[in-house]
Design an enzyme around this catalytic site. Structure first.
Site: not given
Ligand code: BG6
Length: 466
Positions: A163, A371
């Site tokens: 990202e 993800e």
């Molecule tokens: C993604 C990242 O952007 O979002 C992760 O790659 C991150 O590392 C995930 O934990 C969720 O984000 P957040 O802010 O909800 O913890």
């Protein structure tokens, strides 16, 4: 429909968010080790010093992954465990730690999917300008090469960066990640360029090593859609997609910047400093990428912003609403959409639409969902963690993957975020994503959630019953 046999069911994590042991066995200090200790920067001043102590408990954690039936585990390597100063001497204890993780995965037949950079930059490099300094490009490629050579006999799936848009925008525009700089567009676009060159150079090195695995880059995938048929809003969505998607994929897959963006940046005097050699590196390696990774959480619903003096800025924690940093558009919260407790829209349909946009622009490039998941405060009923909202979320999105595949999109794997509850960069431990619960009041004990057995079942029947 079952998912094809070569489709990987996985789950993901990142080093800083799980490992802890921030100064053990020769690890250097990262920019996050420093930033998280600055007053007011993180939720309840949480930091990764201990995190969920995966460094000491990886055997227990990977055993649980195996029990869940995970086919693949995406994790990141902490650069400063390998090079405590970002470059120079290799720390053999760091190599040993990741050898152990990889071997433990392979013991259970879990395919390791490795991210080289999930935001924890060695502080020694941050001090000299981090991603603004072109030396960081060379330091990164040297680090990548060491990892390929040390682990490439067993690791066949590599992601260079996680990202780019997030760590650069939060780092140089919103000031919410290190190096905590605000509204510096010149630095923002320079950092992006330097990261993209580091990516392309690493791809080149990887292919020269002939390890016969695959390599790509992961971006957060937030396709933008106009809120209606109004031409101004359609124009706003085009602007958003150029700045949030194409700027990050075109240089990787086409070896050049999208003209729409580069013309505007040149006019505004914020186009990055580039050399002919760097542009050539982008060009000559763009066809060598094997895949791109998509971290999909939510789309953007956008409208043209005519109120340029509006103080309502986009949130650093990703909630919908607020103006983009250049003022051109705003994201809008719509009454007929569903949102998470953190204000992120839930829309599996938008994922399918978004992947079609990608196919139109980039053809049949292989995709992995690297993800996808629901950040929630999980209900505890009696002794059980009943995260049924999470299983509903993942079910909807796996169905969307099926639908996309049915429509000819080349998706080869799905990695739920996250395999286990972990440290959120800005939300501490409150925002949970995992299949495994971590009890912070009881010595970080692990406990399977409802979703654990649910996902195990999905994997067992290859998604047939979804
Ligand atoms: C993604 C990242 O952007 O979002 C992760 O790659 C991150 O590392 C995930 O934990 C969720 O984000 P957040 O802010 O909800 O913890």
């Amino acid at each position: 429909m079952k998912f094809p046999n070569d489709f990987l069911f996985g789950a993901a994590s990142a080093a800083y968010q799980i490992e802890g042991a921030y100064n053990k066995d020769g690890k250097g200090i990262s920019n996050w080790d420093v930033f998280s200790k600055m007053p007011g920067k993180t939720f309840e001043a949480t930091n990764g010093d201990v995190a969920i102590d995966h460094y000491h408990r990886y055997k227990e954690d990977i055993k649980l992954m195996a029990e869940m039936g995970l086919e693949s585990y995406r994790f990141s390597i902490s650069w400063c465990r390998i090079f405590p100063n970002g470059q120079g001497e290799v720390n053999q204890a760091g190599i040993k730690f990741y050898n152990n993780i990889i071997d433990e995965c392979l013991k259970y037949g879990i395919v390791p999917f490795v991210t080289l950079y999930h935001w924890d930059l060695p502080e020694a490099l941050e001090l000299y300008g981090g991603w603004i300094n072109k030396n960081t490009i060379d330091a990164f490629t040297a680090y990548a090469e060491i990892c390929f050579k040390a682990f490439g006999d067993r690791v066949k799936h590599w992601i260079t960066f996680n990202e780019t848009v997030v760590f650069t925008k939060l780092g140089y525009i919103q000031g919410a990640h290190p190096p905590a700089i605000e509204n510096d567009q010149k630095k923002y676009f320079q950092a992006i360029h330097n990261v993209l060159v580091a990516h392309a150079k690493s791809v080149e090195i990887y292919k020269e090593l002939k390890q016969y695995g695959e390599i790509g880059i992961t971006n957060v995938f937030t396709p933008a859609f106009s809120i209606d048929d109004n031409l101004d809003n359609i124009d706003a969505a085009n602007h958003a997609n150029n700045y949030e998607l194409y700027l990050f994929y075109d240089p990787v897959l086409k070896g050049e910047y999208p003209e729409y963006v580069s013309n505007q940046l040149k006019e505004r005097g914020v186009f990055p400093e580039t050399t002919e050699e760097e542009m050539d590196i982008l060009k000559r390696n763009c066809e060598k990428n094997d895949f791109i990774g998509l971290n999909y959480y939510q789309p953007m619903r956008v409208a043209r912003n005519f109120d340029v003096d509006s103080k309502e800025k986009a949130s650093a924690t990703g909630a919908a609403g607020g103006a983009y940093f250049d003022g051109y558009f705003k994201t809008v919260v719509l009454l007929d959409k569903k949102y998470t407790k953190w204000g992120w829209e839930i829309s599996a349909e938008a994922f399918v639409e978004g992947t079609k946009m990608l196919k139109e622009r980039y053809g049949d490039i292989k995709l992995y969902v690297t993800e996808n998941g629901l950040g929630d405060i999980d209900p505890i009923v009696g002794e059980e963690i009943m995260d049924t909202a999470r299983t509903e979320f993942i079910e909807e999105h796996l169905k969307a993957c099926k639908e996309a595949i049915r429509q000819g999109i080349n998706i080869k794997g799905y990695y739920a975020w996250s395999v286990i509850d972990l440290l959120s960069w800005l939300n501490g431990y409150k925002k949970q994503y995992g299949f495994i619960y971590v009890d912070h009041d009881n010595n970080l004990a692990r406990k399977k959630k409802y979703s654990f057995n649910w996902y195990k079942g999905v994997i067992e029947n290859r998604g047939e019953n979804l």
